[in-house]
Design an enzyme around this catalytic site. Structure first.
Site, PDB file in Angstrom:
ATOM      1  N   LYS A 106       0.919  -1.118  -0.091  1.00 30.79           N
ATOM      2  CA  LYS A 106      -0.028  -0.101   0.089  1.00 30.79           C
ATOM      3  C   LYS A 106       0.967   1.127   0.086  1.00 30.79           C
ATOM      4  O   LYS A 106       2.085   1.273   0.257  1.00 30.79           O
ATOM      5  CB  LYS A 106      -1.022   0.065   1.265  1.00 30.79           C
ATOM      6  CG  LYS A 106      -2.132  -1.221   0.961  1.00 30.79           C
ATOM      7  CD  LYS A 106      -3.073  -1.051   2.347  1.00 30.79           C
ATOM      8  CE  LYS A 106      -4.179  -1.879   2.112  1.00 30.79           C
ATOM      9  NZ  LYS A 106      -5.094  -1.723   3.447  1.00 30.79           N
ATOM     10  N   TYR A 125     -12.221  -1.571  -3.971  1.00 30.12           N
ATOM     11  CA  TYR A 125     -12.709  -1.888  -2.741  1.00 30.12           C
ATOM     12  C   TYR A 125     -14.341  -1.685  -2.647  1.00 30.12           C
ATOM     13  O   TYR A 125     -14.982  -1.438  -1.743  1.00 30.12           O
ATOM     14  CB  TYR A 125     -12.230  -0.637  -1.645  1.00 30.12           C
ATOM     15  CG  TYR A 125     -10.916  -1.313  -1.062  1.00 30.12           C
ATOM     16  CD1 TYR A 125     -10.766  -2.505  -0.248  1.00 30.12           C
ATOM     17  CD2 TYR A 125      -9.751  -0.520  -1.201  1.00 30.12           C
ATOM     18  CE1 TYR A 125      -9.630  -2.860   0.332  1.00 30.12           C
ATOM     19  CE2 TYR A 125      -8.524  -0.757  -0.461  1.00 30.12           C
ATOM     20  CZ  TYR A 125      -8.490  -2.022   0.164  1.00 30.12           C
ATOM     21  OH  TYR A 125      -7.406  -2.529   0.610  1.00 30.12           O
ATOM     22  N   ASN A 138      -2.039   0.662   6.699  1.00 38.83           N
ATOM     23  CA  ASN A 138      -1.694  -0.524   7.305  1.00 38.83           C
ATOM     24  C   ASN A 138      -0.863  -1.510   6.385  1.00 38.83           C
ATOM     25  O   ASN A 138      -0.862  -2.720   6.277  1.00 38.83           O
ATOM     26  CB  ASN A 138      -2.986  -1.444   7.936  1.00 38.83           C
ATOM     27  CG  ASN A 138      -3.956  -1.724   6.773  1.00 38.83           C
ATOM     28  OD1 ASN A 138      -3.875  -1.441   5.644  1.00 38.83           O
ATOM     29  ND2 ASN A 138      -5.058  -2.455   7.176  1.00 38.83           N
ATOM     30  N   HIS A 183      -2.262  -5.249   1.665  1.00 39.51           N
ATOM     31  CA  HIS A 183      -3.578  -5.936   1.400  1.00 39.51           C
ATOM     32  C   HIS A 183      -3.319  -7.244   1.087  1.00 39.51           C
ATOM     33  O   HIS A 183      -2.504  -7.621   0.401  1.00 39.51           O
ATOM     34  CB  HIS A 183      -4.339  -5.077   0.076  1.00 39.51           C
ATOM     35  CG  HIS A 183      -5.352  -5.927  -0.190  1.00 39.51           C
ATOM     36  ND1 HIS A 183      -6.673  -6.184   0.206  1.00 39.51           N
ATOM     37  CD2 HIS A 183      -5.473  -6.839  -1.376  1.00 39.51           C
ATOM     38  CE1 HIS A 183      -7.429  -6.728  -0.392  1.00 39.51           C
ATOM     39  NE2 HIS A 183      -6.932  -7.545  -1.384  1.00 39.51           N
ATOM     40  N   GLU A 198     -10.053  -9.625  -7.668  1.00 41.36           N
ATOM     41  CA  GLU A 198      -8.965  -8.661  -7.485  1.00 41.36           C
ATOM     42  C   GLU A 198      -7.664  -8.896  -8.513  1.00 41.36           C
ATOM     43  O   GLU A 198      -6.840  -7.933  -9.041  1.00 41.36           O
ATOM     44  CB  GLU A 198      -8.493  -8.712  -6.053  1.00 41.36           C
ATOM     45  CG  GLU A 198      -9.533  -8.226  -5.153  1.00 41.36           C
ATOM     46  CD  GLU A 198      -9.116  -8.332  -3.771  1.00 41.36           C
ATOM     47  OE1 GLU A 198      -8.084  -9.247  -3.118  1.00 41.36           O
ATOM     48  OE2 GLU A 198      -9.967  -8.129  -2.873  1.00 41.36           O
TER      49      GLU A 198
END
Ligand code: ATP
Ligand code: MG
Length: 139
Positions: free
Chosen positions: A11, A51, A114, A117, A128
């Site tokens: 990320k 998302y 965070n 993913h 995805e």
């Protein structure tokens, strides 16, 4: 379990903080083969599409803006039991709850930023992978 593919993203926070190489090293150390990887940036609209399952969540705007805030490394990973095993290597969504030695414990800053993913099921992994990679990129 048989060989399985999952989808992951380093990320924007982790890329900005210079942790891409260390995260890829953790992934390889855990036995994953990197099937495909690239560096790119998402528009907010592309992040919203990725998302979409979270569209009704209160943090959706913050999440999609963050995912579009800088370069990312989307990738396809392969190993036995890849989907569940990557989730273990990643650690809990909130780094405050992540186990010692996990990627989020080491590299995440907050629940929103965070570091990584990972797909949570076979159907989401398939969606995805197809969202980011064409069939000819997956050998
Ligand atoms: P990811 O799907 O990115 O691998 P995850 O599966 O651990 O993470 P999800 O519940 O799918 O967690 O949430 C997707 C992302 O939305 C999280 O990684 C996190 O960045 C963000 N998020 C989740 N809950 C919150 C929250 N309460 N506040 C802010 N952001 C959140
Ligand atoms: Mg998730």
């Amino acid at each position: 379990m048989m060989s399985q593919r999952t989808f992951s993203i380093v990320k924007p926070d982790a890329v900005r903080n210079g942790h891409t190489g260390a995260i890829l090293a953790e992934i390889e150390k855990a036995g994953f083969k990197i099937v495909a990887i690239k560096k790119m940036s998402l528009s907010v609209e592309q992040a919203e599409g990725f998302y979409h399952v979270h569209a009704e969540r209160p943090f959706f705007g913050e999440l999609t803006k963050f995912m579009a805030s800088g370069p990312i490394f989307p990738m396809v990973l392969e190993k036995d039991n890849a989907i569940a095993d990557l989730r273990k290597v990643m650690g809990a969504t909130n780094p405050a709850n992540a186990e010692e030695g996990t990627i989020r414990k080491k590299f995440a800053t907050s629940i929103g930023e965070n570091a990584i993913h990972g797909s949570d099921a076979e159907d989401t992994a398939a969606f995805e992978i197809g969202y980011f990679f064409a069939g000819y990129e997956l050998k």
